[in-house]
Scaffold this motif. Structure first.
Motif, mmCIF file in Angstrom:
data_model
loop_
_atom_site.group_PDB
_atom_site.id
_atom_site.type_symbol
_atom_site.label_atom_id
_atom_site.label_comp_id
_atom_site.label_asym_id
_atom_site.label_seq_id
_atom_site.Cartn_x
_atom_site.Cartn_y
_atom_site.Cartn_z
ATOM 1 N N HIS A 295 37.007 34.795 41.310
ATOM 2 C CA HIS A 295 37.325 36.150 41.777
ATOM 3 C C HIS A 295 38.014 36.973 40.691
ATOM 4 O O HIS A 295 39.071 37.567 40.936
ATOM 5 N N ARG A 296 37.479 36.951 39.472
ATOM 6 C CA ARG A 296 37.900 37.799 38.355
ATOM 7 C C ARG A 296 39.188 37.353 37.674
ATOM 8 O O ARG A 296 39.606 37.958 36.695
ATOM 9 N N ASP B 192 35.777 41.331 36.563
ATOM 10 C CA ASP B 192 34.494 40.781 37.001
ATOM 11 C C ASP B 192 34.595 39.258 36.924
ATOM 12 O O ASP B 192 35.558 38.713 36.367
ATOM 13 N N ILE B 193 33.606 38.580 37.479
ATOM 14 C CA ILE B 193 33.603 37.115 37.466
ATOM 15 C C ILE B 193 33.625 36.612 36.027
ATOM 16 O O ILE B 193 32.875 37.084 35.179
ATOM 17 N N LEU C 78 32.250 37.815 30.710
ATOM 18 C CA LEU C 78 32.163 38.243 32.102
ATOM 19 C C LEU C 78 30.730 38.292 32.621
ATOM 20 O O LEU C 78 29.760 38.257 31.860
ATOM 21 N N ASN C 79 30.648 38.419 33.934
ATOM 22 C CA ASN C 79 29.371 38.453 34.626
ATOM 23 C C ASN C 79 28.547 39.691 34.257
ATOM 24 O O ASN C 79 27.313 39.659 34.278
ATOM 25 N N ASN C 80 29.210 40.787 33.900
ATOM 26 C CA ASN C 80 28.511 42.037 33.582
ATOM 27 C C ASN C 80 28.089 42.128 32.122
ATOM 28 O O ASN C 80 27.614 43.182 31.677
ATOM 29 N N GLY C 81 28.281 41.061 31.342
ATOM 30 C CA GLY C 81 27.877 41.054 29.940
ATOM 31 C C GLY C 81 28.962 41.499 28.977
ATOM 32 O O GLY C 81 28.759 41.476 27.762
ATOM 33 N N ARG C 82 30.125 41.885 29.479
ATOM 34 C CA ARG C 82 31.208 42.332 28.612
ATOM 35 C C ARG C 82 32.069 41.150 28.156
ATOM 36 O O ARG C 82 32.141 40.116 28.817
ATOM 37 N N THR D 186 23.520 42.158 27.718
ATOM 38 C CA THR D 186 22.963 42.779 28.920
ATOM 39 C C THR D 186 22.969 41.840 30.124
ATOM 40 O O THR D 186 22.588 42.246 31.214
ATOM 41 N N GLU D 187 23.398 40.586 29.903
ATOM 42 C CA GLU D 187 23.472 39.612 30.998
ATOM 43 C C GLU D 187 24.785 38.834 30.883
ATOM 44 O O GLU D 187 25.598 39.093 29.988
ATOM 45 N N VAL D 188 24.944 37.863 31.777
ATOM 46 C CA VAL D 188 26.153 37.034 31.822
ATOM 47 C C VAL D 188 26.469 36.443 30.441
ATOM 48 O O VAL D 188 25.586 35.933 29.757
ATOM 49 N N VAL D 189 27.750 36.531 30.044
ATOM 50 C CA VAL D 189 28.215 35.856 28.827
ATOM 51 C C VAL D 189 28.636 34.453 29.229
ATOM 52 O O VAL D 189 29.709 34.240 29.787
ATOM 53 N N ARG D 190 27.770 33.490 28.930
ATOM 54 C CA ARG D 190 27.929 32.137 29.463
ATOM 55 C C ARG D 190 28.908 31.292 28.672
ATOM 56 O O ARG D 190 29.517 30.371 29.209
ATOM 57 N N ASP D 191 29.089 31.582 27.368
ATOM 58 C CA ASP D 191 30.024 30.780 26.574
ATOM 59 C C ASP D 191 30.531 31.603 25.396
ATOM 60 O O ASP D 191 29.878 32.544 24.929
ATOM 61 N N LEU D 192 31.719 31.205 24.912
ATOM 62 C CA LEU D 192 32.363 31.848 23.772
ATOM 63 C C LEU D 192 32.965 30.775 22.881
ATOM 64 O O LEU D 192 33.462 29.758 23.378
#
Length: 421
Positions: free
Chosen positions: A55-56, A108-109, A147-151, A170-176
């Motif tokens: 929940h963010r 965001d998530i 985040l879920n919004n690509g940021r 433009t999509e989910v950032v899955r890993d950093l």
């Protein structure tokens, strides 16, 4: 290649000791979707632990105080419990470098987290260095959230303040992942099928887009010397990249399903990848050979079964800092600790709905996140490394496999240095 299916003789397998739990608070009408803890992370200096509560929300806690609370109050720790509340950061910014608890609303998530620390002598790669919005000092500690919004949002760990907002995916950032050399080079992996390279010392300028994945990118990891990057994703993809030239080195072939996690050994000589095909492979990243296979289903599944819904998907893998142990987390409700020279888990621990895991900076604790936003901690296998292994790690930190194989030494010693025995 050594193939290691799990043993059925449980007498040889030791249960890991539980250190503690951080249980996410849950309101009666909270949606279950969105509570997932997709990522956990320890600061490079061991000062902080961070995880996504769902929940963010991201929570940052001083790791030493967290351990102390486990010792004083037992293993259970509900993160909103007033009796176990850690000191919060003062609004006046006093005692900046003293670890304080933060709760961050990311908007965001949160799918990914990474800590980054600055080394002043590592200069930015940008051309124009006359003016920068931020000048990071030696004591700087940053937290990146995908985040879920690509940021991607960059936070000051000591103050909890938002510093940068990186917008390009433009999509989910899955890993950093941050480069370990202190340059504050950040790489992001996304469902938009790309990896992007950011220079935070250049105010978050995006330096390069790495293309090659034909589907979602799940995870990425730097080698310890920051010269190589591994990225893994859907459609069995395992790619290695040269991070000096930003070119692909090779694609590693062997998995039969999506590859969802990767990690380098501390000396950079080994690469671990985890896949939904029920296997963890240990590779030599310098030549692409598979050195070991750790199976999570016995007997090992056929390629067709491994490529489907087999109830043994491996979700995460992490290398310990001793270079001897690996932790894996699978859908069979088990966390396993493996030695790189043993054909069965040396310790196991029960865990339902696990999603991610990471070793503490000193390697003494493993943290694992779950679907409900909670974190569980276990004591890791402790063993004094042999002098031979310590010497091997020292050599492999500076010598790739090709150079090792050219050394005028006995073949058995070459095999040992190449992790083949």
């Amino acid at each position: 290649m050594a193939s290691f299916p799990p043993r059925v003789n449980e007498k040889e397998i030791v249960r890991s000791r539980t250190i503690g739990e951080l249980l996410a608070p849950a309101a009666p009408f909270d949606k279950k979707c969105g509570r997932e803890n997709w990522t956990v992370a320890f600061a490079p200096d061991g000062s902080y632990f961070a995880w996504s509560q769902g929940h963010r929300t991201v929570k940052l806690v001083p790791w030493s105080q967290c351990l102390q609370n486990f010792l004083l109050h037992g293993t259970k720790n509900v993160t909103n419990s007033s009796s176990l509340r850690l000191p919060r950061q003062n609004s006046d910014g006093g005692q900046k470098n003293k670890p304080r608890e933060h709760i961050i609303d990311c908007g965001d998530i949160v799918w990914s987290l990474a800590f980054g620390s600055s080394v002043p002598e590592k200069q930015s790669r940008c051309v124009n260095i006359e003016w920068h919005r931020f000048r990071f000092g030696q004591d700087q500690l940053l937290l990146a959230t995908g985040l879920n919004n690509g940021r991607i949002k960059i936070w000051d760990v000591y103050t909890g303040k938002l510093l940068l907002n990186l917008v390009d995916h433009t999509e989910v950032v899955r890993d950093l992942t941050f480069a370990p050399d202190g340059s504050l080079i950040l790489v992001s992996a996304s469902r938009d099928k790309t990896l992007r390279v950011w220079d935070l010392k250049d105010d978050g300028n995006m330096m390069k887009v790495l293309r090659g994945h034909q589907n979602w990118v799940y995870s990425c990891a730097f080698s310890p010397d920051s010269s190589m990057l591994c990225s893994v994703g859907a459609s069995k993809a395992v790619f290695l990249w040269n991070m000096d030239k930003y070119t692909m080195i090779r694609k590693l072939e062997g998995h039969h399903h999506d590859v969802v996690a990767c990690d380098f050994s501390p000396d950079g000589a080994l690469l671990a990848t985890a896949s939904y095909d029920t296997r963890v492979y240990i590779w030599d990243p310098h030549n692409g050979d598979i050195l070991m296979e750790f199976g999570h289903l016995f007997p090992p599944p056929t390629p067709i079964f491994a490529g489907g819904a087999n109830d043994r998907w491996v979700r995460s893998v992490s290398f310990s800092h001793d270079g001897l142990h690996i932790a894996s987390l699978a859908d069979d409700k088990m966390v396993r600790f493996w030695r790189i020279d043993e054909d069965y888990p040396v310790q196991v621990a029960p865990l339902s709905n696990g999603l991610c895991c990471a070793f503490s900076t000193d390697g003494s604790v493993l943290a694992a996140g779950t679907h409900d936003g909670s974190v569980y901690f276990w004591a890791t296998p402790r063993q004094v490394p042999s002098l031979q292994h310590l010497c091997r790690m020292s050599i492999r930190r500076v010598m790739p496999t090709q150079e090792v194989q050219e050394l005028p030494i006995p073949s058995k010693l070459l095999e040992f240095l190449s992790y083949r025995i």
